[in-house]
Design an enzyme around this catalytic site. Structure first.
Site, short mmCIF file in Angstrom:
data_model
loop_
_atom_site.label_atom_id
_atom_site.label_comp_id
_atom_site.label_asym_id
_atom_site.label_seq_id
_atom_site.Cartn_x
_atom_site.Cartn_y
_atom_site.Cartn_z
N THR A 137 0.82 -1.21 0.00
CA THR A 137 0.00 0.00 0.00
C THR A 137 0.86 1.26 0.00
O THR A 137 1.78 1.39 0.79
CB THR A 137 -0.90 0.06 1.25
OG1 THR A 137 -0.08 -0.18 2.41
CG2 THR A 137 -2.00 -0.98 1.21
N LYS A 190 10.61 -6.08 4.52
CA LYS A 190 10.60 -5.62 3.12
C LYS A 190 11.20 -4.23 2.99
O LYS A 190 11.72 -3.86 1.93
CB LYS A 190 9.18 -5.67 2.55
CG LYS A 190 8.15 -4.83 3.30
CD LYS A 190 8.02 -3.44 2.78
CE LYS A 190 7.09 -2.61 3.65
NZ LYS A 190 6.95 -1.23 3.18
#
Length: 329
Positions: A137, A190
């Site tokens: 997102t 990440k």
């Protein structure tokens, strides 16, 4: 039903606005009074989300008691390194058995604690019901109502179903996964890989290099995740593979931008003077020492750490990765 959103950065403001637009009674805690006044008076958060007018139904306050009192759900969206101190200040306003949804991404420095551990320790005695929201997102795109899918990690089936229903809209699809530990770790690790991918792009190393970093990044996520009790399969989902691809390739990624600037020759202290929260900088340090403690090999993380904290040359770091001992995939 009342929802308290703690944290008015780009992501916190976006989630609060999404909930308010859906018709939920949403209250946003804004740390700075000046920013709170601006949101109330103009409908804009010019610091973190300047391009979008917020719902007139979104209520905000710099008073945590006012925001949290009587709330049925608590959404935590503060930077990961400040979550523990924020919860310590606000613990008195939580009820017993609060429904807590965490959307902060990171690993706590010094303790190596994931966000779930920080929440459980900080709210000890209150028996919180916990869920973690993560996935690919960008706040800007969700604010623009572009189709988005994220995952809710929650071991409590009832809470998972409730939160899934609360957040879902025609443009925001929520999946559930009982492995909240895997969901939260994917969202944290990440960011390290995004810094690495940004550096590779800054060095003009090309698509092959980026693809290798993404793929081996998933391997590092899985190794550390399994050592901490997560399911390897979780990292192939939205909070792992999905978020990793987004942040390693998207120009809106603040962590990738940090890496890009490092690859182009800027120094970290210059980059950090800009007002951007790149969680991956602190997360790299946290994960590096956590992996050492657990005996987990994370070669990409190790090289990113040496670039950030030991001033190693990025090009040399990539060469060192390529010249490691040969082994099976």
């Amino acid at each position: 039903m009342k929802i308290a959103v703690i944290g008015a950065g780009a992501w916190g403001t976006t989630l609060a606005n999404t909930l308010a637009k859906k018709g939920h009674n949403t209250h946003l805690w804004v740390r700075e009074q000046e920013l709170c006044d601006e949101i109330t008076n103009t409908g804009y958060n010019s610091v973190f989300l300047p391009d979008f007018k917020l719902s007139p139904d979104l209520k905000c306050s710099s008073n945590p008691q006012q925001v949290m009192e009587g709330a049925d759900y608590f959404l935590l969206v503060v930077p990961s390194q400040f979550l523990r101190s924020a919860l310590a200040d606000m613990k008195q306003y939580f009820p017993q058995n609060p429904a807590v949804v965490c959307a902060s991404k990171g690993i706590e420095l010094n303790t190596g604690a994931p966000m779930s551990q920080v929440v459980f320790e900080s709210l000890e005695g209150l028996n919180p019901r916990f869920a973690h929201l993560s996935g690919p997102t960008f706040a800007y795109e969700l604010s623009a109502e572009l189709p988005t899918s994220i995952v809710l990690g929650c071991g409590d089936e009832k809470l998972a179903a409730e939160v899934q229903d609360i957040f879902s809209t025609p443009y925001l699809r929520i999946y559930t996964n009982p492995d909240y530990r895997g969901v939260e770790l994917g969202g944290a690790i990440k960011n390290i890989m995004a810094i690495a991918a940004g550096m590779a792009d800054g060095l003009k190393f090309g698509h092959n290099t980026r693809a290798a970093l993404i793929t081996r990044g998933i391997a590092e996520m899985s190794r550390l995740g399994e050592a901490m009790g997560a399911q390897a399969s979780t990292f192939m989902g939205l909070s792992g593979m999905g978020d990793l691809v987004l942040t390693c390739t998207g120009d809106l990624s603040r962590n990738r931008q940090v890496g890009l600037k490092l690859g182009q020759g800027m120094k970290l202290n210059e980059i950090l003077k800009m007002r951007m929260v790149a969680e991956g900088v602190k997360t790299t340090e946290s994960v590096y020492f956590l992996a050492k403690k657990l005996g987990v090999e994370l070669p990409i993380t190790e090289q990113v750490y040496k670039i950030l904290y030991e001033d190693k040359d990025p090009a040399t770091a990539v060469c060192d990765l390529m010249n490691r001992d040969l082994k099976a995939e």
